[in-house]
Design a protein around this motif. Structure first.
Motif, PDB file in Angstrom:
ATOM      1  N   ARG A  90       0.860  -1.179   0.000  1.00  0.00           N
ATOM      2  CA  ARG A  90       0.000   0.000   0.000  1.00  0.00           C
ATOM      3  C   ARG A  90       0.895   1.227   0.000  1.00  0.00           C
ATOM      4  NH1 ARG A  90      -5.482  -1.671  -0.275  1.00  0.00           N
ATOM      5  NH2 ARG A  90      -6.318  -2.283   1.736  1.00  0.00           N
ATOM      6  N   MET A  91       0.396   2.307  -0.592  1.00  0.00           N
ATOM      7  CA  MET A  91       1.167   3.545  -0.656  1.00  0.00           C
ATOM      8  C   MET A  91       0.277   4.722  -0.286  1.00  0.00           C
ATOM      9  SD  MET A  91       3.033   5.373  -3.903  1.00  0.00           S
ATOM     10  CE  MET A  91       4.331   4.159  -4.077  1.00  0.00           C
ATOM     11  N   ARG A  92       0.894   5.692   0.362  1.00  0.00           N
ATOM     12  CA  ARG A  92       0.244   6.967   0.642  1.00  0.00           C
ATOM     13  C   ARG A  92       1.154   8.061   0.099  1.00  0.00           C
ATOM     14  NH1 ARG A  92      -2.846   5.626   5.522  1.00  0.00           N
ATOM     15  NH2 ARG A  92      -3.876   3.709   4.875  1.00  0.00           N
ATOM     16  N   ALA A  93       0.599   8.952  -0.700  1.00  0.00           N
ATOM     17  CA  ALA A  93       1.351  10.075  -1.266  1.00  0.00           C
ATOM     18  C   ALA A  93       1.010  11.332  -0.480  1.00  0.00           C
ATOM     19  CB  ALA A  93       1.001  10.263  -2.741  1.00  0.00           C
ATOM     20  N   VAL A  94       2.031  11.998   0.024  1.00  0.00           N
ATOM     21  CA  VAL A  94       1.827  13.232   0.786  1.00  0.00           C
ATOM     22  C   VAL A  94       1.559  14.361  -0.206  1.00  0.00           C
ATOM     23  CG1 VAL A  94       2.890  14.882   2.384  1.00  0.00           C
ATOM     24  CG2 VAL A  94       3.251  12.410   2.698  1.00  0.00           C
ATOM     25  N   MET A  95       0.428  15.028  -0.028  1.00  0.00           N
ATOM     26  CA  MET A  95       0.031  16.104  -0.931  1.00  0.00           C
ATOM     27  C   MET A  95       0.395  17.481  -0.369  1.00  0.00           C
ATOM     28  SD  MET A  95      -0.896  14.156  -3.281  1.00  0.00           S
ATOM     29  CE  MET A  95      -1.286  15.424  -4.445  1.00  0.00           C
ATOM     30  N   THR A  96       0.853  17.504   0.883  1.00  0.00           N
ATOM     31  CA  THR A  96       1.343  18.740   1.476  1.00  0.00           C
ATOM     32  C   THR A  96       2.767  18.969   0.998  1.00  0.00           C
ATOM     33  OG1 THR A  96      -0.011  18.432   3.451  1.00  0.00           O
ATOM     34  CG2 THR A  96       1.883  19.913   3.656  1.00  0.00           C
ATOM     35  N   VAL A  97       3.065  20.193   0.612  1.00  0.00           N
ATOM     36  CA  VAL A  97       4.428  20.545   0.223  1.00  0.00           C
ATOM     37  C   VAL A  97       5.306  20.476   1.473  1.00  0.00           C
ATOM     38  CG1 VAL A  97       5.907  22.391  -0.664  1.00  0.00           C
ATOM     39  CG2 VAL A  97       3.612  22.034  -1.638  1.00  0.00           C
ATOM     40  N   VAL A  98       6.346  19.641   1.434  1.00  0.00           N
ATOM     41  CA  VAL A  98       7.336  19.581   2.514  1.00  0.00           C
ATOM     42  C   VAL A  98       8.593  20.236   1.946  1.00  0.00           C
ATOM     43  CG1 VAL A  98       8.673  18.119   4.065  1.00  0.00           C
ATOM     44  CG2 VAL A  98       6.331  17.461   3.443  1.00  0.00           C
ATOM     45  N   SER A  99       8.899  21.423   2.439  1.00  0.00           N
ATOM     46  CA  SER A  99      10.031  22.181   1.897  1.00  0.00           C
ATOM     47  C   SER A  99      11.345  21.451   2.151  1.00  0.00           C
ATOM     48  CB  SER A  99      10.085  23.573   2.525  1.00  0.00           C
ATOM     49  OG  SER A  99      10.428  23.482   3.891  1.00  0.00           O
ATOM     50  N   ALA A 100      12.332  21.748   1.337  1.00  0.00           N
ATOM     51  CA  ALA A 100      13.664  21.159   1.517  1.00  0.00           C
ATOM     52  C   ALA A 100      14.193  21.464   2.910  1.00  0.00           C
ATOM     53  CB  ALA A 100      14.618  21.693   0.449  1.00  0.00           C
ATOM     54  N   GLU A 101      13.854  22.645   3.446  1.00  0.00           N
ATOM     55  CA  GLU A 101      14.325  23.040   4.778  1.00  0.00           C
ATOM     56  C   GLU A 101      13.655  22.243   5.888  1.00  0.00           C
ATOM     57  OE1 GLU A 101      14.896  26.356   1.924  1.00  0.00           O
ATOM     58  OE2 GLU A 101      13.201  25.075   2.410  1.00  0.00           O
TER      59      GLU A 101
ATOM     60  N   GLU B 288      -9.663  10.135  -6.796  1.00  0.00           N
ATOM     61  CA  GLU B 288     -10.116   8.836  -7.295  1.00  0.00           C
ATOM     62  C   GLU B 288     -10.041   8.809  -8.818  1.00  0.00           C
ATOM     63  OE1 GLU B 288     -13.708   7.259  -5.625  1.00  0.00           O
ATOM     64  OE2 GLU B 288     -13.274   8.246  -3.712  1.00  0.00           O
ATOM     65  N   GLY B 289      -9.453   7.749  -9.346  1.00  0.00           N
ATOM     66  CA  GLY B 289      -9.325   7.581 -10.781  1.00  0.00           C
ATOM     67  C   GLY B 289      -8.242   8.429 -11.421  1.00  0.00           C
ATOM     68  N   VAL B 290      -7.489   9.182 -10.629  1.00  0.00           N
ATOM     69  CA  VAL B 290      -6.428  10.029 -11.162  1.00  0.00           C
ATOM     70  C   VAL B 290      -5.095   9.311 -10.994  1.00  0.00           C
ATOM     71  CG1 VAL B 290      -5.188  12.216 -10.925  1.00  0.00           C
ATOM     72  CG2 VAL B 290      -7.671  12.142 -10.603  1.00  0.00           C
ATOM     73  N   TYR B 291      -4.417   9.066 -12.105  1.00  0.00           N
ATOM     74  CA  TYR B 291      -3.082   8.472 -12.058  1.00  0.00           C
ATOM     75  C   TYR B 291      -2.280   9.006 -13.221  1.00  0.00           C
ATOM     76  CZ  TYR B 291       0.761   5.290 -11.529  1.00  0.00           C
ATOM     77  OH  TYR B 291       2.020   4.779 -11.339  1.00  0.00           O
ATOM     78  N   PRO B 292      -1.099   9.483 -13.008  1.00  0.00           N
ATOM     79  CA  PRO B 292      -0.444   9.601 -11.706  1.00  0.00           C
ATOM     80  C   PRO B 292      -1.039  10.746 -10.889  1.00  0.00           C
ATOM     81  CG  PRO B 292       0.954  10.554 -13.394  1.00  0.00           C
ATOM     82  CD  PRO B 292      -0.248   9.966 -14.099  1.00  0.00           C
ATOM     83  N   LEU B 293      -0.820  10.679  -9.586  1.00  0.00           N
ATOM     84  CA  LEU B 293      -1.279  11.738  -8.700  1.00  0.00           C
ATOM     85  C   LEU B 293      -0.523  13.024  -9.011  1.00  0.00           C
ATOM     86  CD1 LEU B 293      -1.391   9.806  -5.308  1.00  0.00           C
ATOM     87  CD2 LEU B 293      -3.339  10.585  -6.657  1.00  0.00           C
ATOM     88  N   PRO B 294      -1.160  14.180  -8.771  1.00  0.00           N
ATOM     89  CA  PRO B 294      -0.440  15.442  -8.992  1.00  0.00           C
ATOM     90  C   PRO B 294       0.686  15.607  -7.972  1.00  0.00           C
ATOM     91  CG  PRO B 294      -2.595  15.850  -8.015  1.00  0.00           C
ATOM     92  CD  PRO B 294      -2.516  14.383  -8.311  1.00  0.00           C
ATOM     93  N   ARG B 295       1.584  16.504  -8.255  1.00  0.00           N
ATOM     94  CA  ARG B 295       2.656  16.864  -7.308  1.00  0.00           C
ATOM     95  C   ARG B 295       2.014  17.474  -6.073  1.00  0.00           C
ATOM     96  NH1 ARG B 295       6.908  14.061  -9.022  1.00  0.00           N
ATOM     97  NH2 ARG B 295       7.639  14.681 -11.059  1.00  0.00           N
ATOM     98  N   PRO B 296       2.763  17.560  -4.967  1.00  0.00           N
ATOM     99  CA  PRO B 296       2.197  18.189  -3.764  1.00  0.00           C
ATOM    100  C   PRO B 296       1.696  19.594  -4.098  1.00  0.00           C
ATOM    101  CG  PRO B 296       4.479  17.473  -3.391  1.00  0.00           C
ATOM    102  CD  PRO B 296       4.163  17.210  -4.818  1.00  0.00           C
ATOM    103  N   ASN B 297       0.483  19.901  -3.625  1.00  0.00           N
ATOM    104  CA  ASN B 297      -0.119  21.178  -3.993  1.00  0.00           C
ATOM    105  C   ASN B 297      -0.834  21.859  -2.827  1.00  0.00           C
ATOM    106  OD1 ASN B 297      -2.366  19.557  -3.727  1.00  0.00           O
ATOM    107  ND2 ASN B 297      -2.729  19.390  -5.930  1.00  0.00           N
ATOM    108  N   ILE B 298      -0.635  21.359  -1.621  1.00  0.00           N
ATOM    109  CA  ILE B 298      -1.260  21.942  -0.434  1.00  0.00           C
ATOM    110  C   ILE B 298      -0.155  22.510   0.443  1.00  0.00           C
ATOM    111  CG2 ILE B 298      -2.646  21.457   1.612  1.00  0.00           C
ATOM    112  CD1 ILE B 298      -3.956  19.191  -0.133  1.00  0.00           C
ATOM    113  N   ARG B 299      -0.307  23.770   0.815  1.00  0.00           N
ATOM    114  CA  ARG B 299       0.726  24.439   1.607  1.00  0.00           C
ATOM    115  C   ARG B 299       0.371  24.399   3.079  1.00  0.00           C
ATOM    116  NH1 ARG B 299       4.724  25.796  -1.183  1.00  0.00           N
ATOM    117  NH2 ARG B 299       5.655  27.136   0.392  1.00  0.00           N
ATOM    118  N   SER B 300       1.412  24.243   3.898  1.00  0.00           N
ATOM    119  CA  SER B 300       1.297  24.236   5.351  1.00  0.00           C
ATOM    120  C   SER B 300       2.212  25.320   5.892  1.00  0.00           C
ATOM    121  CB  SER B 300       1.734  22.873   5.891  1.00  0.00           C
ATOM    122  OG  SER B 300       2.100  22.934   7.253  1.00  0.00           O
TER     123      SER B 300
END
Length: 174
Positions: free
Chosen positions: A64-75, A154-166
């Motif tokens: 199983r895989m989970r893709a993080v959609m939150t942008v995790v900065s290099a820092e 759902e039904g989207v492959y490949p998933l988009p790049r991270p696009n949610i900012r924290s």
């Protein structure tokens, strides 16, 4: 060990529903993987948005895989990796290896019951959690019932790049 002509040899993993001598099947292994992934994602504060990646099956294993959609900065990646590694050690997972690459860092671990678990960063800085079962009995595998913490894609492959900012995870300062 269980050995068969089509499956090869499998570890004797007791299912959650069975007793002594009952082997785990692929669906039970996938459910165990969901618990492993849920636990580590719940450990990360502030929480992250994530989506389900693909579930894949082999001759006698499932992942199983989970893709993080939150942008995790290099820092913030070092902090992110550190929280995950400390949690897995506290959970008595054996850390198999750590890739300290600046752009594509990763951690690989193994649970006491033989499940592999990893955190890796891919293109665009996207973080992926993956859990892999040891060889178990062949069975059908349903999609995860854990709702994603963010858009389902759902039904989207490949998933988009991270696009949610924290405010925390996406920050440009460590």
């Amino acid at each position: 060990m269980f050995c068969g002509p089509l499956l090869g040899c499998a570890q004797d993993i007791t299912s959650a529903n069975g007793g002594e001598g009952t082997r785990m099947d692929m669906q039970e292994a996938a459910e165990r993987e969901d618990k492993i992934l849920d636990a580590v994602l719940e450990e990360l504060r502030p929480s992250l948005s994530w989506a389900h990646g693909p579930t894949s099956t082999g001759a006698c294993d499932v992942s199983r895989m989970r893709a993080v959609m939150t942008v995790v900065s290099a820092e913030r990646r070092g902090n992110f990796l550190g929280v995950v590694e400390r949690f897995w050690r506290k959970s008595e997972y054996r850390i198999k290896s750590v890739n300290k690459d600046v752009e594509f860092p990763a951690i690989y671990a193994r649970t006491s019951d033989g499940f592999g678990v990893s955190l890796s960063f891919g293109g665009g800085g996207q973080a992926f959690f993956e859990a892999d079962s040891p060889c178990v009995e062949k069975s059908g595998v349903a999609e995860s019932t854990t709702p994603p913490n963010g858009p389902a894609y759902e039904g989207v492959y490949p998933l988009p790049r991270p696009n949610i900012r924290s405010a925390f995870w996406s920050a440009g300062a460590p």
